[in-house]
Design an enzyme around this catalytic site. Structure first.
Site, PDB file in Angstrom:
ATOM      1  N   ASP A 168       0.362  -1.118   0.014  1.00 34.20           N
ATOM      2  CA  ASP A 168      -0.285  -0.239  -0.189  1.00 34.20           C
ATOM      3  C   ASP A 168       0.908   1.574   0.169  1.00 34.20           C
ATOM      4  OD1 ASP A 168      -2.119  -1.430  -0.152  1.00 34.20           O
ATOM      5  OD2 ASP A 168      -2.358  -1.326   2.264  1.00 34.20           O
ATOM      6  N   TYR A 219       5.285  -8.989   8.489  1.00 34.94           N
ATOM      7  CA  TYR A 219       4.982  -7.654   8.341  1.00 34.94           C
ATOM      8  C   TYR A 219       5.624  -7.614   9.798  1.00 34.94           C
ATOM      9  CZ  TYR A 219       2.023  -8.286   4.400  1.00 34.94           C
ATOM     10  OH  TYR A 219       2.058  -8.804   2.856  1.00 34.94           O
ATOM     11  N   TYR A 265      -4.693  -9.792   3.835  1.00 32.96           N
ATOM     12  CA  TYR A 265      -4.598  -8.231   3.575  1.00 32.96           C
ATOM     13  C   TYR A 265      -4.534  -7.886   5.341  1.00 32.96           C
ATOM     14  CZ  TYR A 265      -6.834  -7.915  -0.990  1.00 32.96           C
ATOM     15  OH  TYR A 265      -7.151  -7.515  -2.633  1.00 32.96           O
TER      16      TYR A 265
END
Length: 389
Positions: A213, A278, A350
């Protein structure tokens, strides 16, 4: 059964007459074959002075084979100083010409070759002799298209492709240029503009192995990409100065493991699906209960989750429910209403919705297991789990 002398009824030159019988008497050119036919017709008709028409008066070729010098000059002007090692020739002839030739060849046994095939071959030989470049049908650097009717040429210079990996250190930068946002830095523009200048190209496209993103940093071992530069004047140049200029530009992008590649690498990079790790800074509207959050992280580890296409991308993505595996969720630390969490998940997960639940569109979510709303404040990709890393 036809007679050779019937060829005298057509306004054909030696070359176009010889091409009618191209698959007879191998080892000679169509022009030489036409010489034999001219002699045979003279003998058959008792007219030793018989000759085919001059090429410029031929109803098929109109003298195009005598204009190689002119065509070469047109190509050279279009190509300029662009570098290339291999080339391919194509051509366009009027449909009336193609049909006329086919009709004549059918009358005489359909054992000929087309004018397009001979033109492409013969001009290819001529062009190779003048330039020293190699004629190739396999991914040529330069493609030449000749319009024989209007004596117009078009040239296409094959794109060059550069493989590499990038890191992105900013939280306000998309990966690629947007039509509705033509200005502002992107990963694509920071990398592509410099390479295009060095290559003398006209445009560029970044093909990434997935994308993060706009507000997500890409750190760690980097994301693979292939940069395509269109219409390059230079196919070979030193990569180190380009890499150095990009990495010291202060625009928040760093590239490494850079090398020249091929068009095949685009699909290879796009098809690759790798697990990612992440680092998420998670925030709550109240002080976080560390023990409850730790339990939620443990319970989410190893689970399959079900994600309906997030609302934030629903206008441009198919509305589907996807199954994704969450390999590991580790709580690093808690400070007041914020927590740092490491998440290892299947490609295509996501992460923001994994944390906030997206109004029930992602289940189970970290918020659901924690029992209170959580949101991602900051997110970094810190590792893409490729085989070599």
């Amino acid at each position: 059964m036809f007679q050779i002398s019937e060829l005298a009824n057509y306004r054909l030159c030696k070359r176009c007459s010889g091409r009618i019988f191209a698959y007879h008497y191998h080892g000679i050119s169509n022009l030489e074959r036409g010489e034999y036919l001219q002699f045979a017709i003279g003998c058959e008709t008792g007219n030793p002075d018989f000759s085919f028409v001059d090429s410029k008066n031929c109803d098929i070729c109109h003298g195009i084979f005598d204009r190689f010098d002119d065509i070469y000059d047109l190509v050279a002007k279009k190509v300029g100083d662009a570098q290339y090692s291999t080339f391919l020739v194509g051509s366009v002839f009027p449909q009336d010409t193609i049909r006329m030739e086919e009709d004549i060849q059918k009358k005489f046994g359909s054992s000929g070759e087309s004018i397009k095939k001979e033109f492409n071959r013969e001009f290819g030989k001529y062009f190779s002799a003048r330039t020293g470049k190699e004629y190739s049908q396999d991914n040529p650097d330069l493609t030449i298209l000749v319009n024989a009717e209007y004596l117009f040429v078009d040239v296409k210079i094959r794109s060059i492709y550069i493989y590499g990996k990038y890191r992105k250190f900013r939280r306000d930068m998309p990966q690629t240029r947007w039509i509705h946002r033509p200005n502002g830095d992107t990963v694509e523009s920071v990398i592509g503009s410099v390479f295009t200048r060095y290559a003398g190209g006209t445009n560029y496209y970044l093909h990434g192995s997935g994308r993060e993103d706009v507000d997500v940093r890409m750190l760690g071992n980097g994301r693979e990409f292939v940069l395509e530069v269109e219409n390059p004047r230079y196919r070979e140049f030193e990569l180190d100065p380009v890499v150095k200029e990009i990495n010291t530009s202060g625009k928040g992008v760093e590239i490494f493991d850079v090398k020249f590649s091929s068009h095949d690498a685009v699909s290879e990079v796009k098809l690759e699906k790798h697990r990612k790790v992440y680092d998420a800074l998670v925030v709550s509207d109240r002080p976080i209960d560390e023990s409850r959050l730790l339990e939620a992280c443990i319970n989410l580890t190893g689970k399959n989750i079900y994600q309906r296409t997030p609302l934030r991308v629903a206008q441009r993505r198919s509305d589907l429910v996807r199954t994704r595996r969450i390999d590991q969720v580790d709580l690093v630390g808690v400070s007041a209403n914020e927590a740092e969490i490491l998440i290892s998940a299947e490609a295509g997960t996501y992460i923001k919705e994994l944390v906030n639940g997206d109004g029930g569109r992602t289940r189970p979510s970290l918020s659901e297991m924690y029992g209170s709303p959580l949101n991602v404040k900051e997110l970094d990709v810190i590792k893409i789990c490729r085989g070599e890393d």
